[in-house]
Design an enzyme around this catalytic site. Structure first.
Site, PDB file in Angstrom:
ATOM      1  N   ARG A 147      38.370  21.666  24.066  1.00 18.09           N
ATOM      2  CA  ARG A 147      37.881  21.681  22.687  1.00 18.09           C
ATOM      3  C   ARG A 147      38.412  22.939  22.013  1.00 18.09           C
ATOM      4  NH1 ARG A 147      31.863  22.624  20.119  1.00 18.09           N
ATOM      5  NH2 ARG A 147      32.528  24.780  20.374  1.00 18.09           N
ATOM      6  N   TYR A 159      31.083  29.276  13.405  1.00 19.76           N
ATOM      7  CA  TYR A 159      30.709  28.504  14.593  1.00 19.76           C
ATOM      8  C   TYR A 159      31.897  28.343  15.557  1.00 19.76           C
ATOM      9  CZ  TYR A 159      29.878  24.664  17.691  1.00 19.76           C
ATOM     10  OH  TYR A 159      29.778  23.918  18.835  1.00 19.76           O
ATOM     11  N   ASP A 211      35.318  20.176  16.987  1.00 21.96           N
ATOM     12  CA  ASP A 211      33.951  19.954  16.506  1.00 21.96           C
ATOM     13  C   ASP A 211      33.816  20.496  15.078  1.00 21.96           C
ATOM     14  OD1 ASP A 211      31.226  19.647  16.202  1.00 21.96           O
ATOM     15  OD2 ASP A 211      30.699  20.581  18.123  1.00 21.96           O
ATOM     16  N   GLU A 237      34.645  15.663  16.212  1.00 20.02           N
ATOM     17  CA  GLU A 237      33.200  15.557  16.473  1.00 20.02           C
ATOM     18  C   GLU A 237      32.366  15.918  15.245  1.00 20.02           C
ATOM     19  OE1 GLU A 237      32.058  17.932  19.797  1.00 20.02           O
ATOM     20  OE2 GLU A 237      29.940  17.922  19.261  1.00 20.02           O
ATOM     21  N   GLU A 263      25.132  14.502  19.020  1.00 17.88           N
ATOM     22  CA  GLU A 263      24.424  15.448  19.899  1.00 17.88           C
ATOM     23  C   GLU A 263      23.024  15.766  19.380  1.00 17.88           C
ATOM     24  OE1 GLU A 263      27.295  18.697  19.695  1.00 17.88           O
ATOM     25  OE2 GLU A 263      25.851  19.905  18.613  1.00 17.88           O
ATOM     26  N   ARG A 284      27.676  11.158  21.611  1.00 18.44           N
ATOM     27  CA  ARG A 284      27.508  12.539  22.063  1.00 18.44           C
ATOM     28  C   ARG A 284      26.161  12.826  22.709  1.00 18.44           C
ATOM     29  NH1 ARG A 284      29.807  16.045  23.635  1.00 18.44           N
ATOM     30  NH2 ARG A 284      29.379  17.807  22.294  1.00 18.44           N
ATOM     31  N   TRP A 403      24.594  23.812   9.702  1.00 19.10           N
ATOM     32  CA  TRP A 403      25.207  24.683  10.706  1.00 19.10           C
ATOM     33  C   TRP A 403      25.939  23.873  11.752  1.00 19.10           C
ATOM     34  CZ3 TRP A 403      24.221  25.352  16.136  1.00 19.10           C
ATOM     35  CH2 TRP A 403      25.043  26.338  16.712  1.00 19.10           C
TER      36      TRP A 403
HETATM   37  O1  EZ4 Z   1      25.863  23.647  18.700  1.00 16.58           O
HETATM   38  O2  EZ4 Z   1      24.446  23.063  21.905  1.00 16.58           O
HETATM   39  O3  EZ4 Z   1      29.397  20.383  20.937  1.00 16.58           O
HETATM   40  N1  EZ4 Z   1      28.636  21.278  21.133  1.00 16.58           N
HETATM   41  C1  EZ4 Z   1      27.889  21.868  20.220  1.00 16.58           C
HETATM   42  C2  EZ4 Z   1      26.935  22.928  20.711  1.00 16.58           C
HETATM   43  C3  EZ4 Z   1      25.650  22.951  19.890  1.00 16.58           C
HETATM   44  C4  EZ4 Z   1      24.552  23.637  20.647  1.00 16.58           C
HETATM   45  C5  EZ4 Z   1      23.232  23.506  19.889  1.00 16.58           C
HETATM   46  O4  EZ4 Z   1      22.165  23.827  20.697  1.00 16.58           O
HETATM   47  O5  EZ4 Z   1      28.004  21.550  19.062  1.00 16.58           O
HETATM   48  O6  EZ4 Z   1      27.542  24.166  20.666  1.00 16.58           O
HETATM   49 CO    CO Z   2      28.980  19.609  18.919  1.00 14.89          CO
END
Ligand code: EZ4
Ligand code: CO
Length: 403
Positions: A147, A159, A211, A237, A263, A284, A403
């Site tokens: 990734r 992030y 992501d 993602e 997720e 996910r 976020w």
């Molecule tokens: O932001 O697990 O794909 N993985 C992610 C992770 C999530 C965290 C949140 O608790 O996006 O980094």
């Molecule tokens: Co993610």
């Protein structure tokens, strides 16, 4: 096999984990992961105040009945706290049933459908040289899929990008969340060049993932997916905040870049349009945040009808217990796709003894009866709970953003 006790263990060896520990009249101990990042004590309370007392005296073999009893029986269904709590019970019961049978859990889920589970690791860098170095490091560790997350000029705290050499961990131990920044226009301008450079350096074979972490509008996501097509992503993602499942129709109609989502989902109902209309390619969800193995297996069976595959969430906030559950399920289901794998901090092994393995790019849950994970209670007590929060994200003008 009657449940005699159910206790909730909150421990922070490196980061916080919440574990449900169920003991039977025969002395077997089953474990379930109940870790919900940044909201851990809400699930701990849900379990210890409202669920654990109901488990005493129940037959541990009654996995399906217990799932329905806690889901339908509570009246208040779905939601991350509820579904993480139910997941912990479900996984602990599967652990017990498999231990009682003397078999690794995957054997009760249909047996192994493959030799091991292709795993992807994380590489992030503030700029291209740093990113390249991070990818080389993951490849040296044995990962065969990566990734890729990159810094963006003009965005200071972002992030997926950590200081070189430090482990990836978005939750920070602080009294309040730290704040990160976002600028969709700067990101959309910068990212295609990053993927182009990475694809050029590492060649056509290496599976690359990215992501977006829920930040774009559907039309922005459509544009990004299209602009990344030449670099042949394994998946893009969480391109939008996909609570609006119908929004993915727009993305899908503009790009053939494969999409992964879910997720933060916690129920099959979060996926009904996405799966039914074949709007995504990978699911996910992890067992931990989706009601356990019982519920995720149903989602994956539905997905399999549409050639949609698994891509279970495997960050450090899925505990070693939750990872083991994901690996047993992933080994057994036919429509496995890939497994996210972020090894836990070394200190986590003081508390959780695991039997899963990672070799030649593949994970395997191991052959011990049950999940194959043990929790050392005395060690857990040496790492008392420490609060940590996920970051909050703001646009350049200060507006709170996803976020
Ligand atoms: O932001 O697990 O794909 N993985 C992610 C992770 C999530 C965290 C949140 O608790 O996006 O980094
Ligand atoms: Co993610």
């Amino acid at each position: 096999m009657i449940i005699e006790s159910a206790e909730v263990v909150v421990t922070s060896p490196g980061r916080t984990f919440v574990t449900l520990r169920i003991t039977t009249d025969e002395g077997l101990i089953g474990l379930g992961d109940a870790t919900l990042n940044g909201r851990e004590l809400a699930v701990a309370s849900y379990l210890s105040d409202h669920v654990a007392p109901l488990l005493i005296g129940r037959d541990a073999h009654a996995v399906e009945d217990t799932w329905q009893y806690l889901h339908r029986g509570a009246y208040w269904r779905r939601g991350p706290v509820t579904m993480t709590a139910i997941a912990a019970v479900d996984v602990a019961l599967w652990d017990l049933v498999a231990q009682r049978a003397g078999l690794p859990l995957y054997q009760l889920l249909g047996g192994a459908s493959r030799r091991g589970l292709l795993a992807y690791g994380h590489a992030g860098g503030r700029d291209l040289p740093e990113l390249s170095e991070a990818i080389h490091r993951r490849l040296a560790e044995g990962f065969r899929a990566i990734r890729v997350q990159s810094g963006v000029p003009g965005i200071a705290a972002l992030y997926g990008v950590t200081d070189p050499g430090t482990a990836y961990e978005p939750a920070r131990r602080a009294a309040r969340p730290v704040e990160e920044q976002w600028d969709s226009r700067a990101y959309l301008r910068h990212l295609p060049g990053v993927l182009e450079a990475v694809r050029h350096e590492f060649g056509p074979e290496l599976p690359l993932l990215h992501d977006v972490h829920h930040r774009l509008t559907p039309i922005e996501a459509a544009r990004l997916g299209r602009s990344l097509e030449p670099y042949d992503l394994f998946w893009l993602e969480d391109c939008t905040p996909a609570e609006n499942q119908e929004a993915l129709r727009l993305v899908r109609s503009h790009t053939v870049t494969p999409l992964a989502i879910g997720e933060v989902f916690n129920s099959v109902h979060d996926y009904r349009t996405l799966i039914g209309e074949q709007l995504v390619d990978f699911i996910r969800s992890s067992p931990t945040h989706t009601g356990g193995i019982t519920a995720l297996r149903r989602i994956l069976d539905l997905a399999g009808l549409h050639q949609i595959r698994s891509g279970m969430h495997g960050p450090t906030d899925v505990s070693p217990v939750g990872m083991a559950a994901a690996l047993h399920l992933g080994l057994a289901v036919h429509n496995f796709g890939i497994q996210e794998y972020m090894p836990h901090a070394a200190v986590t092994a003081d508390v959780f003894e695991t039997s899963f393995t990672f070799a030649a790019g593949l994970l395997h849950p191991g052959e011990l009866p049950g999940l194959g994970v043990r929790l050392d209670l005395a060690a857990a007590a040496r790492y008392p709970y420490q609060a940590a929060y996920l970051p909050v994200n703001r646009l350049p003008d200060g507006t709170v953003h996803d976020w």
